[in-house]
Design a protein around this motif. Sequence first.
Motif, short mmCIF file in Angstrom:
data_model
loop_
_atom_site.label_atom_id
_atom_site.label_comp_id
_atom_site.label_asym_id
_atom_site.label_seq_id
_atom_site.Cartn_x
_atom_site.Cartn_y
_atom_site.Cartn_z
N ALA A 114 0.84 -1.19 0.00
CA ALA A 114 0.00 0.00 0.00
C ALA A 114 0.88 1.25 0.00
O ALA A 114 2.06 1.19 0.39
CB ALA A 114 -0.92 0.01 1.23
N TYR A 115 0.31 2.36 -0.44
CA TYR A 115 1.03 3.63 -0.33
C TYR A 115 0.05 4.79 -0.45
O TYR A 115 -1.07 4.65 -0.92
CB TYR A 115 2.13 3.76 -1.39
CG TYR A 115 1.69 3.72 -2.84
CD1 TYR A 115 1.11 4.82 -3.46
CD2 TYR A 115 1.91 2.58 -3.61
CE1 TYR A 115 0.74 4.79 -4.80
CE2 TYR A 115 1.55 2.54 -4.96
CZ TYR A 115 0.97 3.64 -5.54
OH TYR A 115 0.60 3.61 -6.86
N PHE A 172 3.43 7.38 3.06
CA PHE A 172 4.36 6.25 3.11
C PHE A 172 4.32 5.49 1.79
O PHE A 172 3.42 5.69 0.96
CB PHE A 172 3.97 5.31 4.25
CG PHE A 172 2.68 4.57 4.00
CD1 PHE A 172 2.66 3.27 3.51
CD2 PHE A 172 1.45 5.19 4.22
CE1 PHE A 172 1.47 2.60 3.26
CE2 PHE A 172 0.25 4.54 3.96
CZ PHE A 172 0.25 3.24 3.48
N LEU A 173 5.28 4.59 1.63
CA LEU A 173 5.34 3.68 0.49
C LEU A 173 5.90 2.37 1.00
O LEU A 173 7.07 2.29 1.38
CB LEU A 173 6.24 4.27 -0.61
CG LEU A 173 6.56 3.42 -1.83
CD1 LEU A 173 5.29 2.98 -2.55
CD2 LEU A 173 7.49 4.17 -2.77
N SER A 174 5.08 1.33 1.05
CA SER A 174 5.50 0.07 1.67
C SER A 174 6.43 -0.72 0.74
O SER A 174 6.59 -0.38 -0.43
CB SER A 174 4.28 -0.75 2.10
OG SER A 174 3.49 -1.12 1.01
N PRO A 175 7.09 -1.79 1.24
CA PRO A 175 8.13 -2.50 0.48
C PRO A 175 7.65 -2.97 -0.90
O PRO A 175 6.58 -3.54 -1.05
CB PRO A 175 8.46 -3.68 1.39
CG PRO A 175 8.22 -3.17 2.77
CD PRO A 175 6.99 -2.30 2.63
N GLY A 199 10.77 10.61 9.98
CA GLY A 199 10.35 9.49 9.14
C GLY A 199 10.60 9.82 7.68
O GLY A 199 11.44 10.66 7.36
N GLY A 200 9.87 9.15 6.77
CA GLY A 200 10.07 9.41 5.35
C GLY A 200 11.44 9.00 4.87
O GLY A 200 11.97 9.58 3.91
N LEU A 201 12.04 7.99 5.50
CA LEU A 201 13.39 7.55 5.16
C LEU A 201 13.33 6.43 4.10
O LEU A 201 12.45 5.58 4.13
CB LEU A 201 14.12 7.04 6.40
CG LEU A 201 14.08 7.96 7.64
CD1 LEU A 201 14.92 7.36 8.75
CD2 LEU A 201 14.55 9.36 7.29
N HIS A 240 6.74 5.78 7.06
CA HIS A 240 5.71 6.79 7.30
C HIS A 240 6.33 8.09 7.80
O HIS A 240 7.20 8.08 8.68
CB HIS A 240 4.71 6.30 8.36
CG HIS A 240 3.81 5.20 7.88
ND1 HIS A 240 4.24 3.91 7.67
CD2 HIS A 240 2.49 5.21 7.58
CE1 HIS A 240 3.23 3.17 7.27
NE2 HIS A 240 2.16 3.93 7.20
N VAL A 241 5.85 9.20 7.26
CA VAL A 241 6.22 10.51 7.80
C VAL A 241 5.48 10.69 9.12
O VAL A 241 4.27 10.41 9.22
CB VAL A 241 5.88 11.64 6.82
CG1 VAL A 241 6.22 13.00 7.42
CG2 VAL A 241 6.63 11.43 5.50
N SER A 242 6.18 11.13 10.14
CA SER A 242 5.63 11.19 11.49
C SER A 242 4.48 12.20 11.60
O SER A 242 4.49 13.25 10.93
CB SER A 242 6.72 11.58 12.49
OG SER A 242 7.76 10.63 12.47
#
Length: 257
Positions: A114-115, A172-175, A199-201, A240-242
Amino acid sequence: MVVYSKYSFLTQKDNMRQYFAEELINPELDIEKYVQEFKENKVVVIRDFLREEQAEIMYNWFNNDMPADWWEASSFPGIKEKKVAFVRNFPENQEKIFENYQHVIKEFRDGNFAYHFFRTDKNHTEDCDCHECEIREFLDSKEILDFISKVSGDKKSHTDEVFAACYTAGDFLSPHLDSPNGSLGFVYQMTKNWLPQYGGLLHFMDDEKTKVERVEVPEFNSLTLFYLPPGKGKWHYVSHVSPGVEEMRLTYTGWYK
């Protein structure tokens, strides 16, 4: 509880077109250093990639000058169909965007890919002379194709899909693997003053998705290149961005073939 607060940063200003210089890439880069690093690690981060004035032009375009409704919320999966849902950032669409966001968060909690983030689309006319269209031309220019080919050790002829991406609180952008998109992924960072705790790393994972091999914190005017093995890709994700973060994680991203 997910804190979802967006769009306060998307203020519209007059579109003042700015032109690229004839040469954009920082002439002081030690290319041989990056060639060796990419050869050894299949990932390289090139800091101070563009000339300083050009990096600022790109930042100002996407952060200030581009109209707010040129962004569109991109989320996967859609509520009714398992495909990407795109919703333009119009005021009347905010409820729909939030609904899509809640749906993908549930999908993420259930362990599914998901993203959710904002992005631009190649929906401009052929004669459009906006700054993003100039960027697209630059990414397929001889200057950068020669540079990318030398660093990667493999001749690149053109980009695949390219777009600007904006992550704000909760995005976010999951694996995923990126295997069908090309042989080389790239992420150009236009993010300023980003801290790891936001976050956002960008995380790179092993083939089993059980370990994180490398983490990159967004750094202004840096270009990350990463190899995508044919038919296999490379597992990676954006965390995820915090909640409460007001800054934007701004990138220009895509793939080379």
